[in-house]
Design an enzyme around this catalytic site. Structure first.
Site, PDB file in Angstrom:
ATOM      1  N   ASP A 165       1.224  -1.695   1.418  1.00 53.29           N
ATOM      2  CA  ASP A 165      -0.024  -0.995   1.120  1.00 53.29           C
ATOM      3  C   ASP A 165      -1.234  -1.600   1.800  1.00 53.29           C
ATOM      4  O   ASP A 165      -2.371  -1.257   1.471  1.00 53.29           O
ATOM      5  CB  ASP A 165      -0.258  -0.968  -0.398  1.00 53.29           C
ATOM      6  CG  ASP A 165       0.605   0.068  -1.096  1.00 53.29           C
ATOM      7  OD1 ASP A 165       0.800   1.160  -0.534  1.00 53.29           O
ATOM      8  OD2 ASP A 165       1.078  -0.215  -2.217  1.00 53.29           O
ATOM      9  N   ASP A 190       4.262   7.513   0.093  1.00 56.63           N
ATOM     10  CA  ASP A 190       2.919   6.944   0.182  1.00 56.63           C
ATOM     11  C   ASP A 190       2.704   6.181   1.484  1.00 56.63           C
ATOM     12  O   ASP A 190       1.575   6.076   1.975  1.00 56.63           O
ATOM     13  CB  ASP A 190       2.659   5.978  -0.977  1.00 56.63           C
ATOM     14  CG  ASP A 190       3.133   6.463  -2.331  1.00 56.63           C
ATOM     15  OD1 ASP A 190       4.196   7.098  -2.390  1.00 56.63           O
ATOM     16  OD2 ASP A 190       2.456   6.170  -3.333  1.00 56.63           O
TER      17      ASP A 190
END
Length: 401
Positions: free
Chosen positions: A121, A179
């Site tokens: 991330d 994601d």
């Protein structure tokens, strides 16, 4: 190999409108004057609201949500950490309020060590924060921090699987979530500014592998594909944060829509544009999408129409659709912009937009973090605010270079 090289060359020579707000072709389209006026009010209100939020944020933390009448902050190592400074920088762009800009800058020192972190991330964390800061005032320091971040992300790539790894895995597992499409923008940027094609090669491989394995025939997406790291074979497909493995988790569809629109911007490879359009059509034509275009948390939630709405997914859709409208024919562009306009108007109503001083200082209400867990259900979320403000800025720029 020739195709990849052609894409990499085009990536390096594209006229670059860098920034997380995204590139947009000049459209023969005039934004709705009343919506521009509404956006102006929203940005002014959001600036005032974030001055309330600032008071609830410890110096060493970043805001995540507000629930049970309490603010919840998190560490810089949390995947959502970059959204707060990123939103502050966006609001500065929209209002020129230097208090917001300075508040964003004040959070960058605690974010900088994240450039070395081992996390899939890191794109969310660093490109939304330092990337937005760099768009406002380009800096060699910001550039170096972002390039180091891209190097850190690259270490999670497995060439056998063809992807960067998401969540930590057990032996024999290599888990990849939809994601991760959002973190590829950092890699594409890194190739553009450094001339090192290795970053883009990783991003392109990841996008291609995800396109092949994450999507169903109707272009809805699984949340997670679990690969065998030694063979590249697939162990299992799941939808961890959605209703069921075969359901369409609303925010996941947004990550795919946004990610492939961005990959088309960065490469001009038509297969990414086709993918983005197919995902958009799945979302917009789905019988369970409400008329106001803010989705339920999962398109297949069993308690529709009483299921929770997810403002964060709606905000992501709006931002992605506005950019996508710049790459398609006039008929499709109108469809995408009509939907984005509807979402912005819906999120601007009292149902979703908080009154001044309420909601812990967050802009939007009614997002869903992880319902099956359960965690952060029907609450404000920092990334909902981020993509809502981004969508409004993108709309204001329609028809401009």
């Amino acid at each position: 190999m020739k195709t990849i090289n052609r894409i990499l060359i085009s990536t390096l020579i594209l006229a670059c409108t860098s920034g997380t707000a995204g590139a947009q072709q000049k459209l023969n389209y005039k934004p709705k004057p009343d919506l521009i006026k509404l956006i102006g009010k929203n940005l002014k209100d959001a600036a005032a609201q974030y001055k309330v939020l600032m008071k609830n944020v410890p110096a060493d933390s970043l805001p995540e949500t507000f629930e049970k009448n309490r603010s919840k902050s998190t560490t810089p190592k949390n995947w959502v950490s970059g959204f707060y400074p990123g939103t502050l920088f966006y609001l500065y762009e929209g209002t020129k309020d230097k208090i917001l800009y300075d508040a964003g800058l004040a959070k960058l020192p605690i974010m900088e060590p994240i450039k070395y972190i081992d996390s899939h991330d890191i794109g969310f964390m660093m490109f939304c924060s330092f990337g937005n800061a760099n768009n406002i005032r380009p800096s060699a320091t910001y550039k170096d921090i972002l390039l180091t971040s891209a190097q850190s992300l690259s270490k999670r790539f497995n060439p056998i699987v063809g992807c960067t790894m998401s969540w930590g895995s057990k032996p024999g597992e290599f888990r990849v979530i939809i994601d991760n499409m959002m973190n590829l923008e950092l890699l594409m940027w890194a190739t553009r500014v450094s001339g090192d094609s290795s970053y883009a090669k990783i991003a392109i491989s990841h996008a291609n592998t995800t396109m092949k394995n994450h999507f169903r025939p109707d272009y809805s997406s699984y949340h997670l594909v679990n690969y065998n790291p030694a063979t590249g074979g697939i162990n299992k497909k799941q939808t961890v944060q959605g209703y069921a493995d075969d359901s369409a988790w609303a925010r996941g569809q947004g990550w795919g829509l946004y990610g492939y629109t961005m990959m088309y911007r960065e490469t001009r490879d038509p297969k990414y544009l086709d993918q983005a359009r197919h995902i958009a059509e799945f979302i917009l034509n789905h019988p369970n999408l409400p008329k106001d275009k803010v989705p339920y948390w999962d398109f297949n939630a069993p308690d529709i129409p009483n299921a929770y709405r997810d403002a964060s997914a709606g905000a992501i859709y709006a931002s992605a659709l506005i950019e996508l409208s710049g790459y398609v024919d006039a008929v499709a562009a109108k469809k995408y912009l009509d939907a984005a306009e509807t979402i912005i108007r819906t999120l601007s109503t009292d149902r979703f937009k908080a009154a001044y001083g309420e909601n812990g200082g967050f802009i939007l209400k009614h997002s869903v973090g992880h319902l099956p867990k359960p965690a952060m259900i029907d609450v404000p979320l920092t990334y909902a605010d981020y993509y809502f403000v981004e969508a409004m800025l993108r709309y204001k720029k329609l028809g401009k270079k």
